[in-house]
Design a protein around this motif. Structure first.
Motif, PDB file in Angstrom:
ATOM      1  N   GLU A  80      -2.777   4.966   6.494  1.00 55.31           N
ATOM      2  CA  GLU A  80      -3.500   4.260   7.546  1.00 55.31           C
ATOM      3  C   GLU A  80      -3.868   5.195   8.693  1.00 55.31           C
ATOM      4  O   GLU A  80      -4.871   4.989   9.379  1.00 55.31           O
ATOM      5  N   TYR A  81      -3.071   6.241   8.904  1.00 51.50           N
ATOM      6  CA  TYR A  81      -3.298   7.126  10.040  1.00 51.50           C
ATOM      7  C   TYR A  81      -4.303   8.246   9.743  1.00 51.50           C
ATOM      8  O   TYR A  81      -4.552   9.106  10.585  1.00 51.50           O
ATOM      9  N   TYR A 120      -3.084   8.539  -2.363  1.00 52.68           N
ATOM     10  CA  TYR A 120      -2.551   7.683  -1.309  1.00 52.68           C
ATOM     11  C   TYR A 120      -3.374   7.871  -0.040  1.00 52.68           C
ATOM     12  O   TYR A 120      -3.528   8.989   0.448  1.00 52.68           O
ATOM     13  N   GLN A 121      -3.912   6.755   0.467  1.00 54.22           N
ATOM     14  CA  GLN A 121      -4.697   6.753   1.695  1.00 54.22           C
ATOM     15  C   GLN A 121      -3.831   6.229   2.843  1.00 54.22           C
ATOM     16  O   GLN A 121      -3.629   5.016   2.972  1.00 54.22           O
ATOM     17  N   GLN A 166      -8.393   9.142   8.419  1.00 56.95           N
ATOM     18  CA  GLN A 166      -9.697   8.501   8.336  1.00 56.95           C
ATOM     19  C   GLN A 166      -9.984   8.087   6.898  1.00 56.95           C
ATOM     20  O   GLN A 166      -9.458   8.685   5.949  1.00 56.95           O
ATOM     21  N   THR A 167     -10.803   7.077   6.729  1.00 50.70           N
ATOM     22  CA  THR A 167     -11.110   6.535   5.409  1.00 50.70           C
ATOM     23  C   THR A 167     -11.624   7.632   4.476  1.00 50.70           C
ATOM     24  O   THR A 167     -12.484   8.429   4.852  1.00 50.70           O
ATOM     25  N   GLY A 168     -11.077   7.669   3.279  1.00 52.19           N
ATOM     26  CA  GLY A 168     -11.491   8.648   2.278  1.00 52.19           C
ATOM     27  C   GLY A 168     -10.658   9.913   2.272  1.00 52.19           C
ATOM     28  O   GLY A 168     -10.833  10.761   1.401  1.00 52.19           O
ATOM     29  N   THR A 169      -9.732  10.037   3.223  1.00 53.67           N
ATOM     30  CA  THR A 169      -8.849  11.206   3.283  1.00 53.67           C
ATOM     31  C   THR A 169      -7.523  10.835   2.645  1.00 53.67           C
ATOM     32  O   THR A 169      -6.794   9.998   3.172  1.00 53.67           O
ATOM     33  N   THR A 170      -7.231  11.438   1.502  1.00 51.35           N
ATOM     34  CA  THR A 170      -6.065  11.009   0.719  1.00 51.35           C
ATOM     35  C   THR A 170      -5.140  12.179   0.385  1.00 51.35           C
ATOM     36  O   THR A 170      -5.557  13.337   0.345  1.00 51.35           O
ATOM     37  N   SER A 229       0.809  -1.216   0.000  1.00 49.47           N
ATOM     38  CA  SER A 229       0.000   0.000   0.000  1.00 49.47           C
ATOM     39  C   SER A 229       0.844   1.269   0.000  1.00 49.47           C
ATOM     40  O   SER A 229       0.413   2.313  -0.490  1.00 49.47           O
TER      41      SER A 229
END
Length: 214
Positions: A108-109, A105-106, A111-115, A65
């Motif tokens: 892991e640290y 790039y997402q 929140q989901t959808g924040t890239t 990832s």
């Protein structure tokens, strides 16, 4: 175009920050980036922050990832000649053209959808790693910005690059609305000008290939 922050990869687990502190900068918060394999130390100013980053976990930074970001290659700059610098700009409409071909790039640290939008520049690795901040990330509060050396505000960032292959369009997109310049050089290096260089002084930090002009 506004600079949010600049990072420099460390070859000494961030110990180079001690030289900056000795010069009179107040160190801010630090963190480990879970899942990304990096850790940092930071200095904050009125309008941006400087980040020293290093590999904390090699397995994480080389996992599937994260590998697309080419952060591992950046961290290995002493061996491969890549630029150790990263340039982060604020996410505004005038940056859309610059990041038209960026990867997302997402971390892991986040929140989901924040890239992040990233230009890895792997075809021209002497250029800095360039990225656009997510819209949803708030500015840090309560970080120290009063430094005993009196330095307060970034006014220019000059990247020395060991190449001629910077397209006119690419350079103009970065330089048109921000205090960013690229100079051809025999090395990868960075000069940060603060407060319009009013004191006409410089300080060199050779272990970071960094010059502070103030």
């Amino acid at each position: 175009m506004e600079i949010d922050h600049i990072f420099i990869f460390s070859s000494r687990q961030g110990k180079e920050m001690d030289d900056l502190v000795d010069f009179g900068f107040a160190e801010g918060s630090n963190r480990v980036h879970p899942g990304q394999g990096t850790a940092n130390r930071k200095i904050y100013f009125e309008n941006f922050f400087l980040e020293i980053v290093w590999v904390h976990n090699e397995a994480e930074i080389r996992n599937e990832s994260v590998s697309k970001t080419k952060l591992w290659e950046r961290s290995d700059f002493l061996n491969n000649g890549y630029s150790p610098f990263g340039l982060g700009v604020v996410n505004t409409p005038d940056t859309d053209k610059l990041f038209g071909s960026a990867i997302r790039y997402q971390p892991e640290y986040f929140q989901t959808g924040t890239t992040f939008d990233i230009l890895t520049n792997e075809q021209n690795p002497y250029l800095p790693w360039i990225f656009r901040m997510p819209l949803a990330v708030p500015k840090k509060q309560n970080e120290p910005i009063d430094h005993t050396n009196g330095i307060r505000k970034l006014t220019k960032a000059v990247f020395e690059i060991h190449t001629k292959e910077v397209s006119t369009e690419f350079a103009s997109l970065l330089e048109a609305n921000a205090a960013v310049e690229f100079h051809q050089s025999s090395r990868n290096a960075l000069t940060l000008e603060f407060d319009n260089g009013r004191k006409r002084k410089i300080e060199k930090f050779d272990r970071l290939n960094l010059v502070i002009s103030y």
